[in-house]
Write a protein that holds these residues in place. Structure first.
Motif, PDB file in Angstrom:
ATOM      1  N   ALA A   1       0.820  -1.218   0.000  1.00  0.00           N
ATOM      2  CA  ALA A   1       0.000   0.000   0.000  1.00  0.00           C
ATOM      3  C   ALA A   1       0.851   1.264   0.000  1.00  0.00           C
ATOM      4  N   PHE A   2       1.998   1.205   0.669  1.00  0.00           N
ATOM      5  CA  PHE A   2       2.859   2.391   0.788  1.00  0.00           C
ATOM      6  C   PHE A   2       4.296   2.027   0.424  1.00  0.00           C
ATOM      7  N   PRO A   3       4.551   1.742  -0.842  1.00  0.00           N
ATOM      8  CA  PRO A   3       5.908   1.333  -1.242  1.00  0.00           C
ATOM      9  C   PRO A   3       6.890   2.494  -1.182  1.00  0.00           C
ATOM     10  N   ARG A   4       8.154   2.135  -1.042  1.00  0.00           N
ATOM     11  CA  ARG A   4       9.210   3.140  -1.072  1.00  0.00           C
ATOM     12  C   ARG A   4       9.475   3.568  -2.505  1.00  0.00           C
ATOM     13  N   GLN A   5       9.446   4.843  -2.737  1.00  0.00           N
ATOM     14  CA  GLN A   5       9.757   5.378  -4.055  1.00  0.00           C
ATOM     15  C   GLN A   5      10.629   6.612  -3.906  1.00  0.00           C
ATOM     16  N   PRO A   6      11.663   6.770  -4.736  1.00  0.00           N
ATOM     17  CA  PRO A   6      12.092   5.819  -5.757  1.00  0.00           C
ATOM     18  C   PRO A   6      12.797   4.619  -5.125  1.00  0.00           C
ATOM     19  N   GLU A   7      12.866   3.527  -5.872  1.00  0.00           N
ATOM     20  CA  GLU A   7      13.470   2.294  -5.390  1.00  0.00           C
ATOM     21  C   GLU A   7      14.958   2.327  -5.732  1.00  0.00           C
ATOM     22  N   VAL A   8      15.760   2.738  -4.765  1.00  0.00           N
ATOM     23  CA  VAL A   8      17.181   2.959  -5.021  1.00  0.00           C
ATOM     24  C   VAL A   8      18.043   1.844  -4.437  1.00  0.00           C
ATOM     25  N   SER A   9      17.778   1.472  -3.199  1.00  0.00           N
ATOM     26  CA  SER A   9      18.638   0.515  -2.509  1.00  0.00           C
ATOM     27  C   SER A   9      18.039  -0.884  -2.504  1.00  0.00           C
ATOM     28  N   LEU A  10      18.884  -1.842  -2.128  1.00  0.00           N
ATOM     29  CA  LEU A  10      18.410  -3.217  -1.984  1.00  0.00           C
ATOM     30  C   LEU A  10      17.345  -3.299  -0.887  1.00  0.00           C
ATOM     31  N   GLU A  11      17.482  -2.490   0.151  1.00  0.00           N
ATOM     32  CA  GLU A  11      16.465  -2.468   1.202  1.00  0.00           C
ATOM     33  C   GLU A  11      15.125  -2.031   0.625  1.00  0.00           C
ATOM     34  N   ASP A  12      15.122  -0.999  -0.222  1.00  0.00           N
ATOM     35  CA  ASP A  12      13.882  -0.569  -0.887  1.00  0.00           C
ATOM     36  C   ASP A  12      13.293  -1.721  -1.701  1.00  0.00           C
ATOM     37  N   PHE A  13      14.151  -2.366  -2.464  1.00  0.00           N
ATOM     38  CA  PHE A  13      13.731  -3.469  -3.339  1.00  0.00           C
ATOM     39  C   PHE A  13      13.064  -4.574  -2.528  1.00  0.00           C
ATOM     40  N   LEU A  14      13.695  -4.984  -1.425  1.00  0.00           N
ATOM     41  CA  LEU A  14      13.186  -6.098  -0.639  1.00  0.00           C
ATOM     42  C   LEU A  14      11.938  -5.721   0.150  1.00  0.00           C
ATOM     43  N   LEU A  15      11.932  -4.536   0.762  1.00  0.00           N
ATOM     44  CA  LEU A  15      10.757  -4.109   1.532  1.00  0.00           C
ATOM     45  C   LEU A  15       9.532  -3.982   0.636  1.00  0.00           C
ATOM     46  N   ASN A  16       9.717  -3.459  -0.564  1.00  0.00           N
ATOM     47  CA  ASN A  16       8.581  -3.287  -1.469  1.00  0.00           C
ATOM     48  C   ASN A  16       7.981  -4.613  -1.901  1.00  0.00           C
ATOM     49  N   ARG A  17       8.793  -5.676  -1.914  1.00  0.00           N
ATOM     50  CA  ARG A  17       8.298  -6.963  -2.403  1.00  0.00           C
ATOM     51  C   ARG A  17       7.887  -7.925  -1.293  1.00  0.00           C
ATOM     52  N   PHE A  18       8.433  -7.733  -0.095  1.00  0.00           N
ATOM     53  CA  PHE A  18       8.191  -8.724   0.948  1.00  0.00           C
ATOM     54  C   PHE A  18       7.635  -8.154   2.249  1.00  0.00           C
ATOM     55  N   GLY A  19       7.740  -6.852   2.451  1.00  0.00           N
ATOM     56  CA  GLY A  19       7.351  -6.309   3.737  1.00  0.00           C
ATOM     57  C   GLY A  19       8.452  -6.483   4.760  1.00  0.00           C
ATOM     58  N   TYR A  20       8.367  -5.734   5.874  1.00  0.00           N
ATOM     59  CA  TYR A  20       9.484  -5.702   6.809  1.00  0.00           C
ATOM     60  C   TYR A  20       9.714  -7.040   7.499  1.00  0.00           C
ATOM     61  N   GLU A  21       8.656  -7.696   7.954  1.00  0.00           N
ATOM     62  CA  GLU A  21       8.827  -8.894   8.770  1.00  0.00           C
ATOM     63  C   GLU A  21       9.530 -10.006   7.996  1.00  0.00           C
ATOM     64  N   LEU A  22       9.093 -10.262   6.766  1.00  0.00           N
ATOM     65  CA  LEU A  22       9.735 -11.292   5.951  1.00  0.00           C
ATOM     66  C   LEU A  22      11.154 -10.875   5.571  1.00  0.00           C
ATOM     67  N   TYR A  23      11.317  -9.604   5.270  1.00  0.00           N
ATOM     68  CA  TYR A  23      12.646  -9.063   4.963  1.00  0.00           C
ATOM     69  C   TYR A  23      13.598  -9.248   6.138  1.00  0.00           C
ATOM     70  N   ASP A  24      13.127  -8.922   7.346  1.00  0.00           N
ATOM     71  CA  ASP A  24      13.977  -9.012   8.528  1.00  0.00           C
ATOM     72  C   ASP A  24      14.291 -10.467   8.874  1.00  0.00           C
ATOM     73  N   THR A  25      13.370 -11.378   8.584  1.00  0.00           N
ATOM     74  CA  THR A  25      13.563 -12.782   8.953  1.00  0.00           C
ATOM     75  C   THR A  25      14.499 -13.512   8.006  1.00  0.00           C
ATOM     76  N   PHE A  26      14.286 -13.347   6.702  1.00  0.00           N
ATOM     77  CA  PHE A  26      14.976 -14.204   5.745  1.00  0.00           C
ATOM     78  C   PHE A  26      15.928 -13.487   4.781  1.00  0.00           C
ATOM     79  N   PHE A  27      16.012 -12.171   4.815  1.00  0.00           N
ATOM     80  CA  PHE A  27      16.854 -11.477   3.849  1.00  0.00           C
ATOM     81  C   PHE A  27      17.897 -10.565   4.495  1.00  0.00           C
ATOM     82  N   LYS A  28      17.465  -9.731   5.430  1.00  0.00           N
ATOM     83  CA  LYS A  28      18.318  -8.647   5.921  1.00  0.00           C
ATOM     84  C   LYS A  28      19.642  -9.142   6.500  1.00  0.00           C
ATOM     85  N   HIS A  29      19.597 -10.010   7.484  1.00  0.00           N
ATOM     86  CA  HIS A  29      20.814 -10.367   8.213  1.00  0.00           C
ATOM     87  C   HIS A  29      21.753 -11.218   7.371  1.00  0.00           C
TER      88      HIS A  29
END
Length: 871
Positions: free
Chosen positions: A155-183
């Motif tokens: 509903a509220f994507p990050r724009q513009p999509e510049v960083s990998l964090e933007d890319f992942l949050l826009n596609r997965f949301g914070y919880e999934l990003y924090d669990t399986f991608f970020k660390h």
């Protein structure tokens, strides 16, 4: 081509592929310079007392037929039977079985593939699988948080999509990003995801269907109650690939033998330290023996470089501009250490193979996601090939630590790294210190090119190196691109093709691995058509004699010297789609019968691209006179690009295609057949609606069947189309299809506004034209990523919808009375402005607004490439 010398810097997959291709296809002198004493780069195999280590892990699978055949020519498959199916990420292909007379030790094995994630003491499928087991292991609370954060991200994507964090949050949301991608990602790269380019995500993070994942998570408690639920959750992940009997290094050692047998030279411990550039070309290389310090100069006609770009540019000295040196010096890399642990047995775990006496897990590798654990990935070499282990009754494990050369991890002694490794295996519950038999520590510098640092300015380097006609950058480090082994081979092949053709064009090299979904989402037909972007495709362009003798589309001349049809294609950052789509378009136009009077033209409008799109268009324009290119100085949107293309076209009839390749040009004859069925000849000027006794045809609109989009995109499109059709009454269930056919004059009548291309049926009906709907096919993207999503279409679409409703209510269409010698001269709305129209008495004046609409040709600032004559 004899007497020429090609120097190849680096003896990895790219360098050795180039060397063997040159030896096989030319009589040039080939010299391979390898700074180490090994071959294969990070694809080498290290032998420690009969226990072999595959650095990084290399599955031998490619969508390129050329690569697959090339590998099997070196090491045939050790498999009984006529053929075997191998698969990767749900993509399968048959391969021929090996030759019977081959050396039994020089073969590739067919191996099962399994990778999992180890998190919080539990094993998860890799990639994350939307099934009962995953949902239950995560737990209802975490699944609920993932669903909520995903909904918020959409509903509220990050724009513009510049960083990998933007890319992942826009596609997965914070919880999934924090669990399986970020660390894990930050463990690999050593920098926050917010500092890594989003381009890395486009290349390496493959699509997880979140809609399906959420649906499965919601259904999980109910599925669990059904008999037999959840039993073989990992079955679909067990896939098969090819693997050399003694590891990937065996492939490249065998290739090196063939290079030398063919007359090529391989010089070990020779590092390139200087490149002499004179008059815009590389003239010589200076090498230094890393053991003796002795320097040698090699005169070279061509240089193929796989060395890290930082080192290449430094070796150029004053031959490279200061700006290139500055960007190259700012490029960063990630290094890693492999700690090999030979274990008497592993600890008993829930992920171990049933009945294994050494408690071996079935995985090729396991990703470690836990916070506080430094190891990033575990490899189990027994499962790559049983011949990788001296004693199959022991477990040979590789622990991969990602670091930076010179940092704390890198500087630890071998004993300290071994201690860290076994200690973390105990913490993970996978091994006991008492079972440690032996160890080996390997340090690998510059293993991964970083998508941070000065990477955002890499085009500065590319533009310079591309301007040196006899210098070719190939491979992972050579191009500073996270290529797979087969990608590196394909870039080498492109370089050899260019050298043999004596061509300075490097675009084919950079086109390899530009599509974001290399393995996972391309259809078989697309992969076959593009050959994994591994070579320059020859467009089936019309020959000069065709234009002179009147063959094919040129068989029937037009009455006014104009082409009958113009294909207008708006593009922005679609470099990977340019050549394939033009090829398909030309082929489709040549199939139209009867032939198009006066032939055709193809008008591409580059809407402010910042990738290789302009160069790709310029290259094709040199071969195809029918191609007209217009370039917006900055992006103005698809509607503006279409209007620019229509204004640039000379033809009376315009067909449009989306530049992403999802519209199939093979549907063009079907669209034109709709005109013929309506009694319309492409050789005549279209009828105008103003003053016509009946409504003339103004639009043939494609209606997509079997949409090849994500479920979420299909759902949102269906809802939007339904609302629009109901409010406007345009009778079109799908206005988003880019495949449309209309008179040029009719389009220029329409009220112009941004996003108007989505309302063409309603706008045409508003002006008094009829609309015909024709079912057409739809297919996945050829390459690249969509520029549109719910977030950048929803609200502007609502505003535009009410704007069109307002336009319709404010419209007053005059009725034409009898002709006389009196009255105002009619405005020429609907008429080609180049054709004077006779005055018609009784025609009411269109007024100043109508005149202004007719005469205005305001367009975005343009740069013109190719033909400059316009209507």
């Amino acid at each position: 081509m004899t007497g020429k010398t090609v120097a190849i810097v680096g003896g990895g997959p790219a360098g050795l592929t180039a060397a063997l291709e040159l030896v096989r296809r030319t009589r040039m002198r080939v010299i391979v310079l390898e700074a180490s004493g090994d071959l294969g780069g990070i694809s080498k195999t290290v032998n420690h007392k009969g226990n072999r280590i595959d650095i990084g892990g290399h599955r031998f699978f490619s969508k390129s037929d050329w690569v697959m055949n090339w590998w099997q020519d070196i090491l045939p498959i050790d498999h009984a039977g006529p053929a075997v199916d191998i698969s990767y990420q749900n993509k399968s292909r048959p391969v021929e079985a090996g030759r019977r007379d081959t050396d039994p030790d020089r073969v590739m094995l067919v191996r099962n593939r399994l990778s999992r994630i180890y998190f919080d003491g539990k094993f998860f499928p890799y990639p994350i699988k939307a099934d009962v087991g995953t949902a239950m292991k995560l737990g209802p609370l975490r699944v609920s948080r993932m669903m909520a954060s995903y909904a918020r991200a959409r509903a509220f994507p990050r724009q513009p999509e510049v960083s990998l964090e933007d890319f992942l949050l826009n596609r997965f949301g914070y919880e999934l990003y924090d669990t399986f991608f970020k660390h894990y990602t930050e463990k690999v790269w050593g920098v926050p995801c917010s500092e890594i380019s989003a381009e890395w995500g486009a290349q390496r993070i493959k699509g997880l269907n979140i809609s399906k994942a959420i649906a499965h998570a919601l259904k999980a408690p109910f599925k669990k109650l059904r008999p037999g639920a959840g039993g073989a959750a990992n079955t679909s992940l067990i896939e098969r690939f090819l693997y050399p009997k003694y590891g990937p290094g065996q492939m490249w050692e065998t290739v090196a033998e063939q290079v030398q047998a063919g007359g090529g030279e391989i010089r070990f411990h020779e590092k390139a330290v200087g490149l002499q550039i004179l008059d815009g070309k590389v003239r010589a290389l200076t090498t230094q023996n890393v053991e003796t310090g002795e320097r040698t100069t090699i005169q070279a006609d061509h240089v193929i470089s796989t060395m890290p770009v930082t080192e290449l540019v430094a070796a150029m000295g004053p031959g490279a501009p200061e700006a290139v040196h500055r960007v190259a010096a700012g490029l960063e890399y990630r290094d890693f250490i492999t700690v090999g642990l030979l274990l008497r047995k592993m600890a008993q775990s829930r992920g171990a193979q049933t009945g294994s006496p050494i408690n071996l897990v079935p995985d090729n590798w396991i990703y470690i996601q836990d916070k506080g654990i430094e190891v990033g990935r575990l490899q189990f070499f027994n499962n790559w090939s049983p011949y990788m282990v001296a004693d199959p009754a022991t477990a040979w494990v590789g622990m991969e630590y990602f670091c930076r050369e010179g940092d704390g991890l890198w500087s630890q002694s071998d004993a300290e790294m071994t201690d860290l490794g076994i200690r973390e295996m105990e913490v993970l519950g996978l091994a006991h210190r008492a079972d440690l038999l032996d160890s080996l520590v390997l340090r690998v510098p510059k293993a991964y090119p970083g998508y941070y640092g000065s990477y955002g300015q890499f085009d500065t380097i590319r533009q310079f190196t591309d301007s040196v006609p006899n210098l070719f950058l190939v491979g992972r480090n050579g191009m500073h691109r996270y290529n797979n082994q087969d990608h590196s081979m394909l870039t080498a092949r492109c370089a050899v093709d260019a050298i043999i053709a004596d061509s300075p064009d490097k675009s084919a090299l950079w086109a390899v691995n530009i599509d974001d979904d290399y393995h996972e989402e391309k259809s078989t037909s697309t992969a076959d058509a593009k050959e994994a972007a591994g070579h320059v495709r020859r467009l089936p362009l019309p020959q000069p004699q065709d234009r002179q003798t009147g063959e094919g589309p040129y068989a029937t001349p037009s009455a006014d010297g104009r082409p009958a049809l113009a294909i207008v294609v708006p593009v922005r950052n679609e470099a990977g789609n340019i050549a394939p789509l033009i090829e398909e378009t030309v082929a489709a136009l040549h199939q139209i019968t009867p032939p198009l009077p006066g032939g055709y033209e193809i008008v591409y409008v580059d809407d402010g691209s910042d990738d290789a799109t302009p160069q790709q268009l310029a290259d094709v324009a040199t071969e195809l006179p029918e191609l007209v290119v217009r370039t917006h100085a900055k992006s103005c949107g698809q509607s503006a690009a279409i209007r620019t293309g229509v204004l640039a076209a000379r033809a009376h009839w315009i067909a449009t295609l989306d530049g992403d390749g999802q519209n199939d040009p093979a549907d063009l004859p079907k669209m034109i057949a709709a005109l013929t069925d309506d009694g319309i000849s492409l050789g005549r000027q279209p009828a105008a609606a103003w003053g016509s006794p009946s409504a003339p045809l103004g639009l043939v609109a494609g209606q997509r069947l079997n949409r090849r989009d994500t479920p979420l995109r299909r759902l949102s499109s269906s809802v939007a189309n339904g609302v629009r059709s109901r409010l406007l009454g345009d009778g079109a269930p799908d206005t988003g299809c880019g495949l449309k056919l209309f008179p040029r004059s009719a389009f220029l009548e329409l009220a112009y506004f941004d996003h108007m291309h989505r309302f063409l049926p309603a706008l045409m009906r508003r002006e008094g034209y009829r609309v015909i709907l024709v079912p057409v096919s739809h297919r996945p993207r050829l390459s690249g990523r969509s520029k549109y999503g719910i977030h950048n279409r929803l609200w502007v679409g609502i505003v535009d919808l009410f704007g069109v409703i307002w336009l319709n209510r404010r419209h007053r269409r005059p009725e034409i009375a009898e002709l006389s010698a009196l009255g105002d001269e009619p405005c020429s709305v609907g008429q080609d402005t180049e054709t004077p129209q006779p005055a018609r008495a009784g025609t009411p004046s269109c007024g100043t607004a109508g005149a202004a609409r007719q005469t205005s040709t305001t367009t975005p600032h343009l740069t013109v490439v190719g033909r400059t004559d316009t209507a």
